[in-house]
Design a protein around this motif. Sequence first.
Motif, short mmCIF file in Angstrom:
data_model
loop_
_atom_site.label_atom_id
_atom_site.label_comp_id
_atom_site.label_asym_id
_atom_site.label_seq_id
_atom_site.Cartn_x
_atom_site.Cartn_y
_atom_site.Cartn_z
N VAL A 221 0.62 -1.51 0.36
CA VAL A 221 -0.16 0.08 0.09
C VAL A 221 0.82 1.75 -0.10
CG1 VAL A 221 -1.90 1.50 1.18
CG2 VAL A 221 -1.46 -1.30 1.41
N ILE B 3 -3.68 0.39 -3.84
CA ILE B 3 -2.62 -0.91 -3.91
C ILE B 3 -1.90 -1.31 -4.66
CG2 ILE B 3 -3.11 -3.63 -3.04
CD1 ILE B 3 -5.16 -3.46 -1.93
N ASN C 252 -7.84 1.62 1.09
CA ASN C 252 -7.45 0.22 0.38
C ASN C 252 -6.31 -0.90 0.36
OD1 ASN C 252 -9.53 0.41 -2.59
ND2 ASN C 252 -8.26 3.09 -3.12
N GLY C 253 -7.20 -1.34 1.28
CA GLY C 253 -5.61 -2.48 1.54
C GLY C 253 -5.07 -2.70 3.22
N SER D 230 -3.88 -4.67 7.73
CA SER D 230 -4.10 -4.66 6.67
C SER D 230 -4.64 -5.85 6.16
CB SER D 230 -2.50 -5.50 5.96
OG SER D 230 -3.13 -6.03 4.67
N MET E 62 -5.86 -7.95 2.88
CA MET E 62 -5.20 -8.12 1.73
C MET E 62 -4.99 -9.09 1.94
SD MET E 62 -3.15 -5.18 -0.49
CE MET E 62 -1.70 -5.25 0.95
N TYR F 242 -9.10 -8.16 -1.59
CA TYR F 242 -8.64 -7.11 -0.37
C TYR F 242 -10.32 -6.06 0.06
CZ TYR F 242 -9.63 -3.85 -4.36
OH TYR F 242 -9.94 -2.92 -5.01
N ARG G 236 -11.91 -2.36 1.12
CA ARG G 236 -12.20 -0.97 0.39
C ARG G 236 -12.69 -0.20 1.77
NH1 ARG G 236 -15.48 2.32 -2.28
NH2 ARG G 236 -14.67 4.12 -3.17
#
Length: 733
Positions: free
Chosen positions: A161, A166, A190-191, A205, A207, A218, A220
Motif C-alpha cells: 500500500v 494497492i 484500499n488494503g 492490513s 489483503m 482486499y 476497501r
Amino acid sequence: MKIRYIAATIGIMITSAAAYGAVGAMRSVAVSDLAPYCFPDNAPASVSMEFMPDGKNYVERSDDGRRLLVKDIATGKEGDVLFDLERTRETVLPDFEGFILSPDASKLLVWRESKPVYRRSFTAEYYVYEVRSRLLKPLSKEHPRQSAPQFSPDSRMVAFVAGNNIYAAKLDYGTEVAVTADGTPGKIINGATDWSYEEEFGVTSLMAWAPDNLTLCYVRFDESAVPEYTLPIYAGTCDKKEQYELYPGVMSYKYPVAGKPNSSVSVHSYDVETRKTKLVELPGGSACYVPRIAYGPKATMLMVATLNRDQNRFELFMANPKSTVSRSVYVEESDAWIEPEAYSTLSYGEGSFVVASAIDGFTRYYEYSYAGAKLRDISKGGCDATEYYGSDALGNHYFQAAAPRPLDRTVYRLDRKGVYTAVSREQGTSAAVFAPGCTAMLLSYSNATQVPQYTLCRVDGKAIRTLLDNKAYASSASSLMMPKEFISVPSESGVELNGYIIKPRDFDASRRYPVIMSQYSGPGSQQVLDRWRLDWESYFASRGYIVMCVDGRGTGARGRDFRTAVYKKLGRLETADQLAAARYAASLPYVDASKIGIYGWSYGGYQALMCASADGCPYAAAVAVAPVTDWRFYDTVYTERYMLTPQQNERGYNDASALLRALHLACPLLVMYGTADDNVHPANSLQYVSALQSAGILCDMFVFPQMNHSINGCNARSVVYGRMFEYFEAQLR
C-alpha cells in the motif's frame, strides 16, 4: 458535602504548594530511581527469531544486527547466512529494522526508516533481497515509502500500500501495477485499515492472495462520512518538531465516536491476469464490519468474517472471487457481544476451519467443515481458551488456555483420541510459537518469581535447548522485584475475586501501611496473572506502600457470565468490586484504612474516576492517567461492543459517565495525559477538569506535551510514576 470537600481540598493544595520546593530533590530522586522499574529499562530480553518454511530451521539476527543467520532446530548448528548487509549487490544499506521471509524462503523484504502512522501501523523504505543472487533492490521505484507488504504464495509478487492505494510488484520483471486508483486521504483506503480497525480489531492490513497467485482480494474503506478529529502538534523536546516551535501544527484523522458514522467497507477481488476488479457481494448486503479476510485451501474459497454494528452477530462467508458468489458457513449470535477471538484466531486447514466461541459459557475452539458442519470440540471445557496454534500431520491440535487456574496460561495438545496433554508447565504463564506444520515450538515461560525464559521444544514439550534464560537480568532484577502474594477477595455479589498483594520488603505485621489499589478493569482484560512483571509497584512497595490489585467482574479468563456481566452498564459492577476490594484492604490488620489510594491508566483511569466519585468513597486519593471520562467521547468499535450506541442505551451511557459524576468527586485527584493521545483524546480529561473548575472543585493535573496514549520515551514513563509517587506521598503519608 461538596462545600466541606472544597475546603478540605484547598487546605491540601496550600500544604502541597508550600512543600513544593522542599521536596524538589526528592522528586528528582524518585524519577531517576524509578527508571529501572519502567519501560524500557524494566524489560527482560526476549528471543527474536522466525521459523523457516521447511519446519526444520529458524532465522535469528546476529548480535551486531547486521546479518540473518539460519540455524538448525534440532542441533543449533549455524547454516547459511540468509542476509548480510556487507554482501548485498546493487544496493547498499547502512542498517535494517526488520524483515519478512517469502513463503519459499527464496527472498526477503527488509525495511528501514520506519515512521508510525498510528500505534501499530507504519510506513517504511522496503527492499527486496534475492537470497541466491544477493541482489538487493527497492520494492518500488515509483513510491519511496510503502506499508503492509505481502508476498504472493509463490514468492514472485508483493502487494503493498502507498498513498491509500494497492500496488502489485512483479519481482521477476521488476515492474509494478496499480491494483487500485481511487485511494484518497481522508476518503478512500484500499488494503490498509482505518484508525478504528487498527486500534480495536488489531489489524493494519486487509489483503489476501489466492493460493494460485491469480487473485488478490482486499477490503476497501470509504471513510468520507466519518467525522474528522484534530489534535494540536507542539514542538516538544522528545523528538522535537522544530517547525512547530512558534506555531502549533495539527494532526487530523477520521475518528468515529460512539453513535457516529463508521467507514463503510466492501470486499473486492483483483484478477492479476486481466487486471479487472470485481465487488464481492455478501448475502444480506454489506456487513458493517469485516475484521478479517483470508483464503481457505482453494482459490475459490475466500473466507470473509463479518460483524453487525452491535457486534452481537458474527457470520463467516465463503466467497468465490471469480464469480463473486458467497454463502454463509458459520453464524453465531449473542445476547451480549461476540468475543473478539471468534474472528482474530480463525484458522483454515485443508478440510476444515477452527473458530472460537463462548456459546457453552467459556471461550473454546471448535472445528467445522467448510460446509458448516461441526466436527469436534478442540479446547477443554470449563476454562477459557486464549490462543489457537494449529495442527500437525498426525491430527493433533495445539492451543493455549487459562488453566488449571485463571491465573495461568498453559499450552495443551489434543490428540486424535481426544486426550488432552499439557506440553508446558501448568502453573505460571506459557506461550508458544510453532514451526510450520507444528513440527517444533519456541516456548516462553515465566511466573511471579521466575523471569521469562525461552526454550526450543519438541511438540510434546520436551526441551531441545534453551535459547535464553535471562540469568543476567534475573541477577540484577532480584534486588528490585518484590514478592507477589495471590489472594481471593470477597465481592458484594458473593463472587470471589482474584487479586494480589505486594508488601514492603521489610514488612512488619504490627505496623499499619498505606495502600495503593492498582487496576485496569476493562472488559476481557486481566491484571492478576502468575507471570513475571517488574514495574512501578515494586518501587512503591520498596518505599513503604502496600500495592493491591483485584480483577473485578467484566475481566477475563473466568468465563462468559463473569465477563459479560458488565454489558450495557460499564462502570457499575467494576466500581462495586473495587470498592469491595478497598473494604477488604481496610479490614486487614496491617492496613491504615484512612490511607488507601487508587490508580489506573486508560480504562483503569476511567475506573479510578468512577471509584473516586462513588457513594461511600473509601479513598484518600486517586490518580487517573489518560482516562475516558464519558463513553460518548470514545470510538465506535470498542464502546458499542459493550454499550451499544448512545441512541440505543442513553441511560447506560449516563450512568457510566465519570464526567456526569464529577461533582461528586470525594477525594484529592491527579489527572495526567498526553497532548497527542489519538486514542483517548485529551478532551476527556479537559472536559472533566472543566466540570470541576465550574463547580469550584480543585484537582491536580500533569500534562505530557506531544505524548500519545502510551506516554513513553525521553523519561516520560518514569515521570508518570514519579509524579504519582509524589502525589501519594503528599496525600497518604
